[in-house]
Design a protein around this motif. Structure first.
Motif, PDB file in Angstrom:
ATOM      1  N   MET A   6      -1.308   1.089   6.980  1.00 49.65           N
ATOM      2  CA  MET A   6      -2.462   0.412   6.373  1.00 49.65           C
ATOM      3  C   MET A   6      -2.069  -0.196   5.017  1.00 49.65           C
ATOM      4  O   MET A   6      -2.549  -1.260   4.644  1.00 49.65           O
ATOM      5  N   PHE A   7      -1.216   0.518   4.277  1.00 50.65           N
ATOM      6  CA  PHE A   7      -0.732  -0.008   3.002  1.00 50.65           C
ATOM      7  C   PHE A   7       0.759  -0.325   3.134  1.00 50.65           C
ATOM      8  O   PHE A   7       1.521   0.447   3.723  1.00 50.65           O
ATOM      9  N   GLY A   8       1.151  -1.456   2.597  1.00 44.21           N
ATOM     10  CA  GLY A   8       2.554  -1.844   2.629  1.00 44.21           C
ATOM     11  C   GLY A   8       2.937  -2.518   3.935  1.00 44.21           C
ATOM     12  O   GLY A   8       2.086  -2.892   4.747  1.00 44.21           O
ATOM     13  N   ASP A   9       4.218  -2.692   4.144  1.00 42.03           N
ATOM     14  CA  ASP A   9       4.816  -3.384   5.293  1.00 42.03           C
ATOM     15  C   ASP A   9       4.404  -4.855   5.327  1.00 42.03           C
ATOM     16  O   ASP A   9       5.188  -5.718   4.941  1.00 42.03           O
ATOM     17  N   ALA A  10       3.196  -5.155   5.801  1.00 43.46           N
ATOM     18  CA  ALA A  10       2.767  -6.548   5.879  1.00 43.46           C
ATOM     19  C   ALA A  10       1.276  -6.648   5.555  1.00 43.46           C
ATOM     20  O   ALA A  10       0.496  -5.788   5.976  1.00 43.46           O
TER      21      ALA A  10
END
Ligand SMILES: [Fe+2]
Length: 388
Positions: A311-315
């Motif tokens: 949910m937070f980070g990556d994309a």
């Protein structure tokens, strides 16, 4: 100085402009002894604040061979030293504290842009330079099978409660009825997206919004930005150079139109920004963010307890929500009212941050926004569907 697209800016410009922000909105107003090293910077490094004055065309930023990098670094030091002087004075006006916090958050946004702009610049260069040879990639992981979680319909609060820093576009907190929905537990993977490509996704207008189909034709899109078909399969440009597509990694560098078409092909849709916020509020901020120094999304970890991952980070996750003011939205006063409010047309909301977002910058109520054709940010896809 390199500026490889109309969306991006030179690294030197980012450094000058973030310094300009502190000079223009704080030092010029609250430190009477402050003198700019060059009063022409006021117009030169203004991005889009019409109330501050005229500004050069964004596309011209690559022509700023003067001031030199050394002069910009000196400008930065000059502004830093005077900010320190101001913040060490016995009494600091509340407005200075608030503006300094905004200036730091503004700079974090530009830190993220530095990464995405350098990535685009290096991809555009025929030599394809590597930004970060020692990038820490996640261990090779198998793709976790996609699952959806059902959320019951309910009346929810959306937006910031004002207890910590937030941008003006996250207020006012208000009630929204969010009908029952289902949310994908992980981001759509490159493997998922490859199946869409191989099923003729880019050749079949039935999946596309009218403007999206037009964009496919105009830009000859056949894959996400930075993907290239080669004899040995699909390759992608990363901050660590060209490498093979890893099917377990989240797909990113897609436009809203591609995210929307992929969702339709999948028999799903994109979540609204409120559905996303309902799910995100249950979680603490953790994930593959800037501090991992990977600058690339990582494969989803195994699910536990039916909680969505990544949910937070990556994309950044494209939502189905148009970027609009919340009920009770009040832009900041003065020139800073131009920070967010004037962009509230023809843009879509993205949520959750990316692998280039600082951890202290992102939160469940954070609203990013870009025009639907935008692809140079780390923008990816989470599917949703109506619930029962
Ligand atoms: Fe800015």
């Amino acid at each position: 100085m390199v500026q490889s697209s109309a969306d991006s800016s030179p690294a030197k410009w980012h450094q000058a402009h973030t310094s300009w922000f502190f000079e223009t909105f704080i030092l010029d107003r609250y430190l009477p002894s402050y003198r700019s090293p060059d009063p022409r910077f006021r117009a030169l490094f203004n991005s889009y604040y019409n109330s501050v004055g005229q500004q050069p065309d964004k596309a011209l930023r690559s022509t700023f061979s003067r001031p030199s990098l050394g002069d910009v670094e000196n400008y930065r030091r000059h502004v830093d030293n005077h900010m320190l002087e101001l913040l060490q004075s016995p009494t600091i006006p509340a407005a200075v504290e608030e503006l300094a916090e905004l200036g730091i958050n503004h700079e974090q946004q530009h830190q993220e842009l530095l990464v995405t702009d350098i990535k685009h610049a290096f991809w555009s260069s025929p030599l394809r330079p590597i930004y970060q040879p020692a990038a820490a990639f996640a261990p090779k992981a198998a793709t976790v099978s996609q699952r959806f979680r059902e959320y019951p319909g309910k009346l929810c609060h959306a937006g910031s409660d004002g207890s910590s820093f937030h941008f003006d576009n996250e207020a006012a907190r208000h009630k929204v009825y969010v009908p029952a929905f289902r949310l994908a537990l992980r981001l759509a993977s490159s493997g998922d997206y490859l199946a869409f490509i191989e099923d003729g996704g880019y050749q079949r207008p039935e999946f596309w919004l009218s403007d999206g189909w037009k964009a496919v034709q105009t830009h000859h899109w056949a894959a996400p930005l930075y993907w290239e078909s080669s004899d040995s399969g699909w390759m992608q440009f990363t901050c660590s150079g060209m490498r093979k597509i890893a099917e377990s990694e989240p797909v990113c560098h897609v436009s809203f139109y591609e995210a929307d078409a992929f969702a339709r092909w999948s028999g799903a849709r994109l979540p609204t920004e409120f559905e996303w916020e309902v799910a995100a509020r249950e979680q603490t901020v953790h994930g593959n963010l800037l501090e991992n120094n990977s600058f690339h999304p990582w494969p989803a970890p195994a699910f536990s307890q039916n909680q969505p991952v990544q949910m937070f980070g990556d994309a950044w996750e494209w939502t189905a929500s148009a970027y609009l003011p919340y009920p009770g939205f009040k832009p900041a006063t003065g020139a800073l009212g131009e920070y967010n409010g004037k962009f509230m047309s023809n843009q879509m909301v993205l949520r959750g941050g990316s692998c280039a977002t600082p951890a202290s910058h992102i939160r469940a109520t954070y609203r990013n926004f870009f025009p639907p054709e935008t692809r140079w940010q780390f923008s990816g896809i989470r599917l949703a569907n109506d619930g029962n």
